[in-house]
Design an enzyme around this catalytic site. Structure first.
Site: not given
Ligand SMILES: O=C(CO)[C@@H](O)[C@H](O)COP(=O)(O)O
Ligand SMILES: Nc1ncnc2c1ncn2[C@@H]1O[C@H](COP(=O)(O)OP(=O)(O)O)[C@@H](O)[C@H]1O
Length: 477
Positions: A245, A71-72
């Site tokens: 994700d 995300q983000h």
């Molecule tokens: O920043 C967040 C949720 O807000 C993280 O959960 C990212 O979405 C990255 O996820 P992974 O790659 O660690 O699964």
């Protein structure tokens, strides 16, 4: 047999799962590594996607595909569809000051009400504010802002820079979904609409934002693609909306009321599917939307599986041995407490923090104690997240433990000592990719597939209050 593919374009790697739409049987899978670092050229994700698709035996027989992703991340495009600079990822903390500025300008309560969340450095809007101030000429060129999964979905459908895509830079063809839009800090999960005033405040001007699709809406279809080292695709595969994700994992697990998912990957996340949106003014709980039309209150930590990677490397052992060492120490590790803020931390919001080891005595300073303190420190941060979810009304009846580090038996056993609700460990799997496959099947057939998830372990409840008490005492200092 109708095959559907789910993709997890996560921080450390790209994973592909191909499943039978009718039964959910895993037919083929593939993966490829992503570059390290908190700033990545999206082209590397595109190339890794090509490798992961090839590793999964290709998509010639696949009817539908969907992409869930980290995300983000800030992917900024110019009017020609070119990526202006490497993407800043969710775990890049350089925009912590920008987050503080936005909160000072609008107020935490107003931002929580308008976007579901109070931004920290992870959120896209803060990265745009950083860009406006640190790289103004780049910010001026921004014509569209996308997230990692939006950009990959666009490329999969044949859009992109004129030199590298059959359909060219049609920015209005960018799409996203509710779950990922809710991590931008300029989308309102309650209203289901962008808040362009917040985008302009961050970036300095307006820009094209991806159209937000519903949970079962198709983004269109693939066009034929073929180039060395890039994804090779046949035309006509139905493309689902994609997801963040964590929302993808909730879909893949079929999480329902009472389930709290604890994911231990690069990030640590604690989240639940709820019928009502949340708006935590304290900023601890992010009020995301989910990928099924509901909501996903979530707490995220910057430090998770890599706490164990670092500790295992320090001790010169593999993950299994790290786990055996940890289980050889007593709960509480004789007072050794690791506050594991190696990369700064997001929850609590301490972007410049570093890790600290407390309680070192001649008796406690052992390899076994350090291994246990690493796992306990990791899990205590997530247990604090569970408490924060309770404060916004989540009533947990079980923990579903997933992600790379959840495969470690010691992590499972110690989780049953740290969490005060029963822990269930689903079969090891790629639940984010599976959720994306569910979404692909949903977009293809119009019906949400319900495939079921097998349980690998249900460690006996063994709550040891000493672990959280001593961690909390150190945190309070
Ligand atoms: O920043 C967040 C949720 O807000 C993280 O959960 C990212 O979405 C990255 O996820 P992974 O790659 O660690 O699964
Ligand atoms: N048995 C294990 N014990 C502890 N950590 C593990 C184990 N297996 C994998 N990991 C760690 O899990 C992480 C990858 O998890 P994953 O959920 O795929 O992350 P992401 O989705 O963020 O890329 C890596 O840091 C890896 O070293």
């Amino acid at each position: 047999m109708t095959l559907v593919a789910g993709i997890d374009s996560s921080t450390q790697s790209c994973k592909v799962a191909i499943r039978d739409l009718a039964t959910g049987e895993l037919v083929r899978q593939g993966r490829a590594a992503h570059p390290s670092g908190t700033e990545v050229d999206p082209q590397a994700w595109w190339e890794a996607l090509g490798s992961a698709i090839a590793d999964a035996g290709g998509f010639d027989d696949v009817a539908a595909v969907s992409i869930a992703g980290q995300q983000h991340g800030m992917v900024v495009l110019d009017a020609a569809g070119e990526v202006i600079r490497p993407a800043l990822l969710w775990n890049d903390t350089r925009s912590a000051g920008a987050a503080a500025e936005l909160i000072a300008e609008f107020g935490a309560a107003a931002l929580a009400a308008r976007t579901g969340s109070v931004p920290v450095a992870s959120f896209t809007a803060t990265k745009l504010r950083w860009l406006r101030d640190a790289e103004p000429s780049a910010a001026d060129r921004v014509a569209a802002v996308a997230l990692p999964h939006d950009w990959l979905t666009w490329r999969l459908r044949g859009f992109g820079p004129a030199s590298a895509s059959p359909l060219g830079p049609v920015l209005d063809e960018l799409v996203t979904d509710r779950s990922d839009a809710s991590g931008t800090s300029y989308w309102n999960p309650t209203a289901g609409a962008y808040d362009h005033e917040l985008l302009v405040a961050a970036l300095g001007h307006d820009a094209v934002l991806p159209r937000v699709l519903g949970p079962a809406e198709s983004a269109g279809t693939t066009v034929a693609l073929s180039a060395p080292g890039l994804p090779t695709l046949p035309a006509g595969i139905v493309v689902g909306p994609g997801a963040g994700d964590n929302a993808g994992a909730a879909l893949g697990l079929g999480a329902t009321e009472g389930d709290v998912v604890v994911s231990i990957g690069t990030s640590g996340t604690v989240f639940a599917v709820t019928g009502e949106p949340s708006a935590d003014e304290s900023g601890t709980v992010a009020g995301f939307a989910d990928a099924s039309g509901a909501f996903l209150p979530l707490v995220a930590t910057l430090n998770a599986a890599r706490i164990l990677d670092a500790t295992a490397a320090l001790l010169g052992v593999d993950h299994d041995t790290l786990g055996s060492l940890a289980l050889a120490a007593a709960p509480g590790a004789d007072g050794l407490v690791l506050q594991p803020y190696f990369e700064g931390e997001r929850t609590p919001n301490l972007p410049d923090a570093t890790a600290t080891l407390f309680g070192m005595t001649l008796a406690s300073t052992t390899r076994e104690g350090l291994a246990r303190a690493a796992i306990e420190g990791l899990l205590c941060g997530l247990a604090d997240g569970l408490d924060a979810l309770r404060r916004v009304g989540v009533e947990p009846s079980r923990i579903l433990l997933i992600g790379g580090a959840a495969m470690n038996p010691a992590v499972q056993a110690i989780a049953a000592q740290v969490f005060d609700v029963p822990v269930t460990v689903p079969e090891p799997g790629e639940y984010v990719a599976d959720g994306a496959a569910v979404q692909a099947g949903w977009a293809f057939s119009g019906t949400r597939p319900t495939w079921g998830v097998s349980v690998a372990a249900s460690p006996a409840a063994d709550f040891r209050s000493v672990i959280r008490e001593q961690y909390a005492a150190r945190a309070a200092r």
